[in-house]
Design a protein around this motif. Structure first.
Motif, PDB file in Angstrom:
ATOM      1  N   THR A 171      41.057  92.977  58.601  1.00 56.80           N
ATOM      2  CA  THR A 171      41.723  91.760  59.075  1.00 56.80           C
ATOM      3  C   THR A 171      43.152  92.044  59.513  1.00 56.80           C
ATOM      4  O   THR A 171      43.665  91.392  60.416  1.00 56.80           O
ATOM      5  CB  THR A 171      41.717  90.677  57.976  1.00 56.80           C
ATOM      6  N   THR A 172      43.802  93.043  58.893  1.00 54.18           N
ATOM      7  CA  THR A 172      45.158  93.381  59.331  1.00 54.18           C
ATOM      8  C   THR A 172      45.144  94.307  60.537  1.00 54.18           C
ATOM      9  O   THR A 172      46.063  94.279  61.347  1.00 54.18           O
ATOM     10  CB  THR A 172      45.953  94.043  58.197  1.00 54.18           C
ATOM     11  N   VAL A 173      44.101  95.125  60.655  1.00 57.33           N
ATOM     12  CA  VAL A 173      44.011  96.032  61.805  1.00 57.33           C
ATOM     13  C   VAL A 173      43.815  95.255  63.088  1.00 57.33           C
ATOM     14  O   VAL A 173      44.453  95.516  64.108  1.00 57.33           O
ATOM     15  CB  VAL A 173      42.854  97.046  61.612  1.00 57.33           C
ATOM     16  N   PHE A 174      42.940  94.264  63.051  1.00 61.73           N
ATOM     17  CA  PHE A 174      42.634  93.511  64.258  1.00 61.73           C
ATOM     18  C   PHE A 174      43.471  92.242  64.391  1.00 61.73           C
ATOM     19  O   PHE A 174      43.095  91.325  65.099  1.00 61.73           O
ATOM     20  CB  PHE A 174      41.139  93.192  64.314  1.00 61.73           C
ATOM     21  N   ALA A 175      44.615  92.207  63.726  1.00 57.40           N
ATOM     22  CA  ALA A 175      45.502  91.052  63.845  1.00 57.40           C
ATOM     23  C   ALA A 175      46.162  91.017  65.219  1.00 57.40           C
ATOM     24  O   ALA A 175      46.460  89.952  65.745  1.00 57.40           O
ATOM     25  CB  ALA A 175      46.557  91.082  62.751  1.00 57.40           C
ATOM     26  N   SER A 176      46.376  92.185  65.815  1.00 60.80           N
ATOM     27  CA  SER A 176      46.940  92.228  67.166  1.00 60.80           C
ATOM     28  C   SER A 176      46.176  93.254  67.991  1.00 60.80           C
ATOM     29  O   SER A 176      45.510  94.138  67.459  1.00 60.80           O
ATOM     30  CB  SER A 176      48.429  92.602  67.132  1.00 60.80           C
ATOM     31  N   ARG A 177      46.295  93.139  69.291  1.00 60.45           N
ATOM     32  CA  ARG A 177      45.592  94.068  70.192  1.00 60.45           C
ATOM     33  C   ARG A 177      46.133  95.477  70.058  1.00 60.45           C
ATOM     34  O   ARG A 177      45.390  96.447  70.140  1.00 60.45           O
ATOM     35  CB  ARG A 177      45.738  93.598  71.628  1.00 60.45           C
ATOM     36  N   TRP A 178      47.437  95.607  69.867  1.00 58.02           N
ATOM     37  CA  TRP A 178      48.042  96.928  69.785  1.00 58.02           C
ATOM     38  C   TRP A 178      47.611  97.664  68.533  1.00 58.02           C
ATOM     39  O   TRP A 178      47.355  98.861  68.554  1.00 58.02           O
ATOM     40  CB  TRP A 178      49.560  96.830  69.855  1.00 58.02           C
ATOM     41  N   LYS A 179      47.512  96.946  67.424  1.00 55.34           N
ATOM     42  CA  LYS A 179      47.032  97.567  66.191  1.00 55.34           C
ATOM     43  C   LYS A 179      45.580  98.001  66.346  1.00 55.34           C
ATOM     44  O   LYS A 179      45.185  99.073  65.894  1.00 55.34           O
ATOM     45  CB  LYS A 179      47.162  96.611  65.011  1.00 55.34           C
ATOM     46  N   ALA A 180      44.774  97.161  66.981  1.00 53.26           N
ATOM     47  CA  ALA A 180      43.373  97.497  67.201  1.00 53.26           C
ATOM     48  C   ALA A 180      43.243  98.694  68.129  1.00 53.26           C
ATOM     49  O   ALA A 180      42.405  99.582  67.906  1.00 53.26           O
ATOM     50  CB  ALA A 180      42.625  96.295  67.774  1.00 53.26           C
ATOM     51  N   LEU A 181      44.061  98.754  69.154  1.00 55.98           N
ATOM     52  CA  LEU A 181      44.034  99.882  70.079  1.00 55.98           C
ATOM     53  C   LEU A 181      44.450 101.172  69.384  1.00 55.98           C
ATOM     54  O   LEU A 181      43.806 102.217  69.546  1.00 55.98           O
ATOM     55  CB  LEU A 181      44.944  99.606  71.268  1.00 55.98           C
ATOM     56  N   PHE A 182      45.499 101.106  68.578  1.00 56.00           N
ATOM     57  CA  PHE A 182      45.945 102.279  67.840  1.00 56.00           C
ATOM     58  C   PHE A 182      44.870 102.744  66.858  1.00 56.00           C
ATOM     59  O   PHE A 182      44.611 103.936  66.711  1.00 56.00           O
ATOM     60  CB  PHE A 182      47.245 101.968  67.096  1.00 56.00           C
TER      61      PHE A 182
END
Length: 54
Positions: free
Chosen positions: A7-18
């Motif tokens: 849930t914290t990884v996919f909180a933003s697009r940039w975190k998900a991309l990283f």
């Protein structure tokens, strides 16, 4: 579970991309290359009694 919560990884697009890039980089580093000394193509032994078809 090891690592951050999803849930914290996919909180933003940039975190998900990283996260996705880091998983792909990890897989690229862990999986061995197909072409190694042990797996190089060996010459195929031909049948000496076979007819040559040219």
């Amino acid at each position: 579970m090891i690592g951050p919560r999803l849930t914290t990884v996919f909180a933003s697009r940039w975190k998900a991309l990283f996260w996705a890039i880091s998983i792909l980089l990890f897989a690229w580093r862990v999986v061995p290359a197909e072409e190694t000394q042990a797996t190089k193509a060996k010459p195929v032994q031909t049948d000496p009694w076979a007819l040559d078809k040219k």
